[in-house]
Scaffold this motif. Structure first.
Motif, PDB file in Angstrom:
ATOM      1  N   GLY A 461     -14.030  92.604 175.899  1.00 33.32           N
ATOM      2  CA  GLY A 461     -12.815  93.387 176.064  1.00 33.32           C
ATOM      3  C   GLY A 461     -12.500  94.303 174.907  1.00 33.32           C
ATOM      4  N   GLY A 462     -13.496  94.640 174.106  1.00 31.43           N
ATOM      5  CA  GLY A 462     -13.245  95.584 173.023  1.00 31.43           C
ATOM      6  C   GLY A 462     -12.735  94.948 171.755  1.00 31.43           C
ATOM      7  N   GLY A 463     -12.518  93.622 171.723  1.00 32.92           N
ATOM      8  CA  GLY A 463     -12.107  92.959 170.490  1.00 32.92           C
ATOM      9  C   GLY A 463     -10.684  93.260 170.080  1.00 32.92           C
ATOM     10  N   GLY A 464      -9.774  93.356 171.029  1.00 28.06           N
ATOM     11  CA  GLY A 464      -8.384  93.623 170.696  1.00 28.06           C
ATOM     12  C   GLY A 464      -7.712  92.451 170.017  1.00 28.06           C
ATOM     13  N   GLY A 465      -6.622  92.725 169.306  1.00 27.20           N
ATOM     14  CA  GLY A 465      -5.915  91.686 168.573  1.00 27.20           C
ATOM     15  C   GLY A 465      -5.002  90.870 169.466  1.00 27.20           C
ATOM     16  N   CYS A 466      -4.345  89.887 168.871  1.00 30.23           N
ATOM     17  CA  CYS A 466      -3.442  89.001 169.605  1.00 30.23           C
ATOM     18  C   CYS A 466      -2.177  89.757 170.021  1.00 30.23           C
ATOM     19  N   GLN A 467      -1.764  89.595 171.286  1.00 35.42           N
ATOM     20  CA  GLN A 467      -0.582  90.281 171.809  1.00 35.42           C
ATOM     21  C   GLN A 467       0.642  89.373 171.882  1.00 35.42           C
ATOM     22  N   LEU A 468       0.504  88.119 171.437  1.00 34.97           N
ATOM     23  CA  LEU A 468       1.613  87.175 171.514  1.00 34.97           C
ATOM     24  C   LEU A 468       2.479  87.282 170.266  1.00 34.97           C
ATOM     25  N   SER A 469       3.800  87.350 170.463  1.00 37.08           N
ATOM     26  CA  SER A 469       4.713  87.431 169.317  1.00 37.08           C
ATOM     27  C   SER A 469       4.950  86.039 168.743  1.00 37.08           C
ATOM     28  N   PRO A 470       4.847  85.879 167.407  1.00 41.49           N
ATOM     29  CA  PRO A 470       5.120  84.572 166.801  1.00 41.49           C
ATOM     30  C   PRO A 470       6.532  84.066 167.086  1.00 41.49           C
ATOM     31  N   LEU A 471       7.486  84.974 167.322  1.00 42.75           N
ATOM     32  CA  LEU A 471       8.870  84.578 167.569  1.00 42.75           C
ATOM     33  C   LEU A 471       9.048  83.939 168.941  1.00 42.75           C
ATOM     34  N   SER A 472       8.021  84.071 169.817  1.00 43.56           N
ATOM     35  CA  SER A 472       8.149  83.499 171.155  1.00 43.56           C
ATOM     36  C   SER A 472       7.906  81.985 171.155  1.00 43.56           C
ATOM     37  N   CYS A 473       7.374  81.417 170.055  1.00 40.83           N
ATOM     38  CA  CYS A 473       7.111  79.981 169.968  1.00 40.83           C
ATOM     39  C   CYS A 473       8.375  79.271 169.495  1.00 40.83           C
ATOM     40  N   THR A 474       8.922  78.356 170.311  1.00 43.47           N
ATOM     41  CA  THR A 474      10.170  77.663 169.976  1.00 43.47           C
ATOM     42  C   THR A 474       9.965  76.156 170.071  1.00 43.47           C
ATOM     43  N   GLY A 475      10.983  75.427 169.643  1.00 43.51           N
ATOM     44  CA  GLY A 475      10.954  73.972 169.735  1.00 43.51           C
ATOM     45  C   GLY A 475       9.911  73.384 168.798  1.00 43.51           C
ATOM     46  N   PRO A 476       9.217  72.346 169.242  1.00 40.81           N
ATOM     47  CA  PRO A 476       8.239  71.694 168.356  1.00 40.81           C
ATOM     48  C   PRO A 476       6.947  72.480 168.192  1.00 40.81           C
ATOM     49  N   ARG A 477       6.757  73.534 168.983  1.00 40.49           N
ATOM     50  CA  ARG A 477       5.517  74.301 168.913  1.00 40.49           C
ATOM     51  C   ARG A 477       5.643  75.454 167.920  1.00 40.49           C
ATOM     52  N   VAL A 478       4.461  75.771 167.301  1.00 43.88           N
ATOM     53  CA  VAL A 478       4.411  76.845 166.312  1.00 43.88           C
ATOM     54  C   VAL A 478       3.317  77.814 166.720  1.00 43.88           C
ATOM     55  N   PHE A 479       3.391  79.023 166.163  1.00 45.84           N
ATOM     56  CA  PHE A 479       2.412  80.053 166.477  1.00 45.84           C
ATOM     57  C   PHE A 479       1.114  79.790 165.719  1.00 45.84           C
ATOM     58  N   GLN A 480      -0.040  79.892 166.415  1.00 41.66           N
ATOM     59  CA  GLN A 480      -1.353  79.753 165.795  1.00 41.66           C
ATOM     60  C   GLN A 480      -2.131  81.051 166.013  1.00 41.66           C
ATOM     61  N   GLN A 481      -2.412  81.721 164.897  1.00 42.00           N
ATOM     62  CA  GLN A 481      -3.072  83.014 164.956  1.00 42.00           C
ATOM     63  C   GLN A 481      -4.494  82.904 165.496  1.00 42.00           C
ATOM     64  N   SER A 482      -5.203  81.841 165.092  1.00 44.93           N
ATOM     65  CA  SER A 482      -6.614  81.736 165.469  1.00 44.93           C
ATOM     66  C   SER A 482      -6.812  81.660 166.974  1.00 44.93           C
ATOM     67  N   SER A 483      -5.910  80.985 167.688  1.00 45.03           N
ATOM     68  CA  SER A 483      -6.028  80.873 169.141  1.00 45.03           C
ATOM     69  C   SER A 483      -5.059  81.780 169.883  1.00 45.03           C
ATOM     70  N   CYS A 484      -4.212  82.484 169.118  1.00 44.89           N
ATOM     71  CA  CYS A 484      -3.213  83.380 169.713  1.00 44.89           C
ATOM     72  C   CYS A 484      -2.378  82.634 170.757  1.00 44.89           C
ATOM     73  N   SER A 485      -1.796  81.512 170.343  1.00 42.05           N
ATOM     74  CA  SER A 485      -1.036  80.692 171.282  1.00 42.05           C
ATOM     75  C   SER A 485      -0.008  79.869 170.515  1.00 42.05           C
ATOM     76  N   CYS A 486       0.912  79.250 171.282  1.00 45.21           N
ATOM     77  CA  CYS A 486       1.891  78.333 170.713  1.00 45.21           C
ATOM     78  C   CYS A 486       1.322  76.917 170.841  1.00 45.21           C
ATOM     79  N   VAL A 487       1.178  76.234 169.734  1.00 45.54           N
ATOM     80  CA  VAL A 487       0.521  74.924 169.726  1.00 45.54           C
ATOM     81  C   VAL A 487       1.422  73.906 169.045  1.00 45.54           C
ATOM     82  N   CYS A 488       1.150  72.635 169.322  1.00 38.76           N
ATOM     83  CA  CYS A 488       1.844  71.544 168.636  1.00 38.76           C
ATOM     84  C   CYS A 488       1.276  71.384 167.229  1.00 38.76           C
TER      85      CYS A 488
END
Length: 761
Positions: A461-488
């Motif tokens: 897909g052209g190697g695009g960067g992560c499109q997820l905003s770190p501010l979207s992770c709430t509660g016990p989950r935190v933003f993880q740059q390596s997987s571009c997701s909200c994780v425990c």
């Protein structure tokens, strides 16, 4: 497929232990993995087969009851034939593509429980040798007797002739004839003895030759069957029963001990998350999988191999080419079979990975050499399609700066590099490896998490960067740059997953009336009282019979003795302890001995243990080691058995010495890390300067960001004598390279850098 040895060389207790181990592993497999089909082969001179097939939980319990009812044949050993039967059953069953994970067949494992002894085969060869020897002895006796009779007859004839010719010489003729008769008998007797001795010697020689040929024949045939199974992609494990023979050591790729549960995660890749195949029509780069093959990943070799084949098949519908490069200390001096050049046929690539690819046996991780070599391969295999590298690392490279430079070199030549790092790693190290560019960088906790890493967006897909905003992770989950997701924040062990509150819970639900235990296995909420059997639905049924002779009924209605017998003994039908080798009671001292008296005593064995059943001295192994032949083998692969101290001690790395029960690094700037079994640099934040003493910085160092240009400064530092600072600093060509944090070595109380130097962050 489980293959159980039921030959006569296995004792009663050894057979019971092996059968219980198979039942233990069946329950572990069916409780841990979602889809697993199991079969059993009991072999001796004939084979009893419980076919491999898909079973419900109730049918699995029926199979276990069928296994418990199997008797101990105690006949000959047809080891190679049993392996062939199991291998063919697996091959026929695994061709069901519906059960396969992104491939044409499912994974196969063959577990062999045996001691490898071939006594029955040797006995047959010995019997043939004795028959031949006996025939020769009888023939020699008959010939000698005939000659003796002939001598007597000749002597008698001559005596009669002497009487007729001259009566005066009768007495003389008789005496001569008698002397000749006696001489003939003596000669005949001597020839008989000589014939017996020659025949006996030949018989012994033929028995020895027959025995050696029988053992060699079984070893060769069994090894050929194991090789054939491995060529078909079958993982072969051997669980030793009692004392393993040389045959087991010669044919077995992996040898385990039947009393120790198998850690299936080390051999079977059952990841928590898998990915769908890359869709047909996707435009993806060619790429090399550059994989860490150092000693830190050897215990996961089977899982890594399955992941590589899985990745190849995941791109089977894409028109690109994939290569593999497994690296150790220096990829440039490794054998050619440690790498596979770019291949378009993904099915052929998967087969080559399973059957041809070899992992190097060097200890280090020369990542920079492997990257440079893979760049050369991509330059040589010129294709119209663009290419990339996927770097998989299980630990830090030997030279992190050289590795970062090699990654930069690949990028400059038009080859993007995706980095997958397994295990704990600091953000500073990843920044240094990637030179601040975190596109396509992933950090995972465990090797099976590889199956869930989706780098399609990087390759297709052209190697695009992560499109997820770190501010979207709430509660016990935190933003993880390596997987571009909200994780425990926390991680869960195998068989568990996170709930919505990031609490670790068991996967799936148990049937009605059952609950999860501490290992996430489904168990009945309550046990049945004695005299009742617990059914698969947790209901209780009255046992069909009662036990006698001081026995009690276990939860499966089997009669068990209340007492336990010592080693090399088992209970008989009256619950009295008898010897395994002859089913007779032990002697007055409670010891089982062979029919012949053992000439050794405990004093002859010193600190070792006298085994009267074999009349040999065996080591007293420590609790964390198993007996292997005439020595002990530590269950922890990072430790070795020390016969002097009778302890399992660490296998120290080359730059460390053994100190008690641990290792001590010879470089005082390093500490021993028992997890990786390496000498690693001590982090600066582990050392604090107690107030009021503090370091005196004569010339302050300006704040420099990771993107700043090179800065020239003069620094002189005073360090108190009671502070020990360990460094990670290399000085060359008047340039001080500081890898992650700013700190300095010292020789005495003060260490000053009088000259200017370039500070690289």
């Amino acid at each position: 497929m489980f293959v159980l040895d039921g030959s006569g060389s296995i004792s009663y207790s050894g057979f019971e232990t092996a059968r219980a181990a198979i039942i233990r592993e069946i329950r572990a497999l069916t409780s841990t993995f979602a889809q697993v089909d199991i079969g059993v082969v009991l072999f001796s001179e004939d084979n009893t087969v419980i076919p491999i097939e898909t079973r419900t939980p109730a049918q699995i319990e029926q199979m276990i009851q069928q296994l418990e009812a199997l008797g101990h044949p105690r006949l000959g050993t047809e080891l190679n034939e049993a392996i062939r039967v199991a291998r063919r059953a697996l091959a026929d069953h695994s061709t069901n593509a519906a059960r396969a994970l992104n491939g044409d067949k499912s994974g196969n494992v063959l577990v062999l429980f045996t001691d490898g002894q071939v006594e029955r085969n040797v006995e047959l060869a010995s019997a043939r040798g004795v028959e031949v020897a006996s025939a020769r002895v009888r023939q020699g006796v008959e010939i000698a007797s005939a000659r003796a009779r002939q001598g007597v007859e000749v002597a008698s004839a001559r005596a009669r002739q002497g009487v007729e010719v001259a009566s005066a010489r009768v007495m003389q003729g008789v005496e001569v004839a008698s002397a000749r008769a006696r001489q003939g008998v003596e000669v005949g007797s001597a020839r008989v003895m000589q014939g017996v001795e020659v025949a006996s010697a030949r018989a012994r020689q033929e028995v020895e030759v027959a025995s050696a040929r029988a053992r060699q024949g079984v070893e060769v045939a069994s090894a050929r069957e194991v090789q054939e199974a491995q060529a078909k992609g079958i993982l072969v494990l051997v669980d030793t029963v009692e004392e393993p023979s040389r045959t087991v050591q010669n044919i077995a790729p992996t040898v385990l001990e039947s009393r120790t549960p198998i850690n299936w995660v080390d051999y079977v890749a059952c990841p928590p998350t898998t990915l769908d195949p890359t869709p047909s029509g996707s435009v993806c780069r060619d790429f090399y999988l550059v994989v860490d093959g150092s000693d830190t990943v050897l215990r996961f070799e089977g899982t890594i191999r399955q992941y590589l084949a899985y990745t190849a098949l995941r791109y089977r519908m894409v028109d690109n080419a994939i290569g593999v490069n497994i690296y150790g200390t220096d990829a440039n001096v490794q054998a050619r079979n440690t790498r596979i050049r770019l291949t378009e046929d993904k099915y052929q690539l998967a087969d080559d990975i399973r059957q041809e690819l070899v992992f190097p046996r060097s200890r280090g991780a020369g990542t920079n050499h492997a990257i440079t070599q893979s760049i050369g391969f991509l330059n040589d295999d010129i294709r119209d399609n663009p290419a990339a590298l996927v770097l998989i690392m299980n630990g830090p490279p030997l030279d992190i700066q050289a590795t970062a430079q090699a990654i930069q070199q690949a990028r400059q030549q038009g080859y993007p590099v995706s980095i997958i790092r397994i295990g704990d790693v600091s953000q500073a190290e990843m920044n240094q490896l990637a030179s601040g560019d975190m596109t396509g960088v992933y950090v995972i906790d465990y090797v099976t998490d590889l199956f869930g890493v989706n780098f399609d967006s990087f390759l297709c897909g052209g190697g695009g960067g992560c499109q997820l905003s770190p501010l979207s992770c709430t509660g016990p989950r935190v933003f993880q740059q390596s997987s571009c997701s909200c994780v425990c924040r926390n991680s869960c062990s195998l068989g568990r997953t996170h709930d919505e509150n990031c609490q670790c819970v068991c996967l799936g639900q148990c049937p009605a009336g059952q609950i999860h235990d501490s290992n996430c296995l489904c168990r009945c909420a309550s046990n049945c009282p004695q005299g009742r059997r617990q059914n698969p639905d947790c209901s209780c049924t009255v046992c069909p019979y009662q036990c006698q002779n001081q026995q009690f009924q276990d939860p499966n209605c089997a009669c068990q003795c209340r007492n336990s017998c010592p080693r090399l003994q088992h209970p008989d039908e009256r619950c009295a302890c008898v010897c395994d080798n002859n089913n007779r009671p032990p002697n007055a001292n409670g010891i089982c001995i062979n029919d012949r008296e053992c000439q050794l005593s405990q004093a002859d064995c010193g600190n070792a243990l006298l085994d009267l059943n074999t009349c040999t001295c065996v080591p007293r192994c420590p609790p964390n080691a198993n007996l292997a032949g005439n020595t002990c083998q530590c269950r922890d692969l990072n430790k070795r058995y020390d016969s002097t101290s009778n302890l399992c001690v660490p296998r120290c790395p080359p730059d460390a010495n053994l100190a008690g029960n641990t290792c001590q690094c010879r470089d005082l700037n390093k500490r021993y890390d028992s997890t990786s079994n390496l000498c690693v640099h001590v982090r600066l934040d582990q050392f604090k300067i107690p107030p009021p003493v503090a370091a005196l910085v004569l010339h302050s160092v300006p704040m420099i960001s990771t993107t700043a240009q090179l800065t020239t400064v003069d620094v002189c530092v005073a360090i108190p004598t009671n502070l020990r600072v360990l460094t990670d600093v290399a000085v060359s060509d008047q340039r001080l390279r500081i890898r992650s944090e700013l700190f300095f070595p010292f020789v005495s109380n003060h260490y000053c850098i009088a000259e200017s130097f370039n500070l690289i962050t």
